[in-house]
Write an enzyme that holds these catalytic residues in place. Structure first.
Site, PDB file in Angstrom:
ATOM      1  N   LYS A 172       9.550  22.034  33.914  1.00  0.00           N
ATOM      2  CA  LYS A 172       9.629  20.647  34.405  1.00  0.00           C
ATOM      3  C   LYS A 172      11.073  20.354  34.770  1.00  0.00           C
ATOM      4  CE  LYS A 172       9.450  16.144  32.200  1.00  0.00           C
ATOM      5  NZ  LYS A 172       8.754  15.395  31.167  1.00  0.00           N
TER       6      LYS A 172
HETATM    7  C1  5RP Z   1      12.589  13.266  28.403  1.00  0.00           C
HETATM    8  C2  5RP Z   1      11.469  13.819  29.176  1.00  0.00           C
HETATM    9  C3  5RP Z   1      10.576  12.874  29.891  1.00  0.00           C
HETATM   10  O1  5RP Z   1       9.275  13.223  29.554  1.00  0.00           O
HETATM   11  C4  5RP Z   1      10.806  13.000  31.363  1.00  0.00           C
HETATM   12  O2  5RP Z   1      12.059  12.575  31.720  1.00  0.00           O
HETATM   13  C5  5RP Z   1       9.683  12.405  32.243  1.00  0.00           C
HETATM   14  O3  5RP Z   1       9.711  11.096  32.290  1.00  0.00           O
HETATM   15  P1  5RP Z   1      10.257  10.240  33.484  1.00  0.00           P
HETATM   16  O4  5RP Z   1       9.251  10.385  34.609  1.00  0.00           O
HETATM   17  O5  5RP Z   1      10.310   8.857  32.908  1.00  0.00           O
HETATM   18  O6  5RP Z   1      11.612  10.779  33.907  1.00  0.00           O
HETATM   19  O7  5RP Z   1      11.256  14.984  29.216  1.00  0.00           O
HETATM   20  O8  5RP Z   1      13.473  14.291  28.125  1.00  0.00           O
END
Ligand code: 5RP
Length: 275
Positions: A172
């Site tokens: 991610k």
């Molecule tokens: C925090 C994360 C969050 O899950 C990620 O940032 C996703 O959320 P957003 O769409 O609010 O950025 O991994 O470390």
């Protein structure tokens, strides 16, 4: 890859489209009561039917999610510092036994490439993947960015490729210019975080650009549940990710759903620092 691992991955990356709409609600593990997530149960419940997998901590799972839900879960298992401390100083905070007991389809942890505790977070990832391989549990590596760190192709491409080399089954990261090159150099599926809240149309554009350039979908949080119309927003995101709808078509869907529903009151009492 064994059957259990493949089955778990297929629970969150839908085989029908090869894509996923993950709902990220794990922010509290270092941010505390983030705006829009003060009452996690209230925020999560109406979104679950439109979610391919929920990403949360075990605390939120146990207290705020109905165990009868058919929606699979990717469990956040790293943590350590709060937003008041050096964020990269993370360890693994939830055991694989707990992940199994909670019947999740994957575990997720952050790596902080370029940060003070880079090595520690990468060795955390290596060890977690080794444990996951023993029991068929996929690992999602999250390329965290510190406040001073870039979000460009050079940096994010480096972090994603390193995560895949350590054995992450999915990565991610953030969308960036040249995203197709990032995807091309990362041999496992890539999903994007939404980042801080932007107008709904911009978030739809972000999701569309990402999937058109090879992302397997989104793991989105604030741009869904900080919207005044979160249920309309997640359905519009699904239209982009799974149905390949254009931004205009998804925006029209959002508008029609929005008009048919009452907006929620956005409390905005808790700070959400830029990360
Ligand atoms: C925090 C994360 C969050 O899950 C990620 O940032 C996703 O959320 P957003 O769409 O609010 O950025 O991994 O470390």
């Amino acid at each position: 890859m064994d059957w259990g691992m493949r089955n778990r991955i297929a629970r969150f990356i839908k085989p029908e489209t090869g894509r996923t709409v993950m709902l990220a609600v794990d922010h509290g593990y270092f941010l505390g009561p983030t705006s829009g997530l003060e009452n996690a149960r209230e925020t999560i419940a109406p979104l679950l039917p439109y979610t391919d997998s929920l990403m949360c901590t075990r605390g939120v799972l146990r207290t705020s999610v109905d165990p009868k839900t058919p929606t699979p879960v990717v469990l956040r298992v790293s943590g350590g510092p709060s937003v008041l401390k050096e964020l990269s100083n993370e360890e693994i905070t939830t055991s694989m036994e707990d992940a199994l007991r909670l019947n999740v389809c994957g575990v997720g942890m952050s790596i902080f490439v370029g940060a003070e505790f880079e090595k520690q977070t990468l060795t955390n990832l290596g060890k977690l993947v080794s444990e996951g391989e023993k029991i068929g549990m996929p690992v999602l590596a999250i390329t965290a960015v510190g406040k001073e760190m870039g979000r460009d192709l050079r940096f994010l491409g480096l972090a994603c490729r390193i995560a895949a080399e350590y054995g992450a089954h999915c990565v991610k990261t953030y969308y960036c210019e040249g995203f197709d090159q990032l995807v091309a150099s990362c041999p496992v599926p890539v999903v994007i975080a939404g980042g801080k809240k932007t107008p709904e149309k911009e978030a739809l554009e972000l999701a569309a650009n990402a999937v058109n350039e090879g992302a397997a979908g989104v793991d989105m949080g604030r741009n869904i549940w900080q919207s005044e119309w979160p249920v309309a927003m997640i359905q519009a995101i699904r239209a982009v990710v799974h149905e390949k709808k254009s931004v205009k078509e998804a925006w029209d869907l959002f508008e029609s759903l929005r008009k048919a529903t009452k907006g929620k009151k956005v409390k905005g009492v808790a700070a959400t620092p830029d990360f």
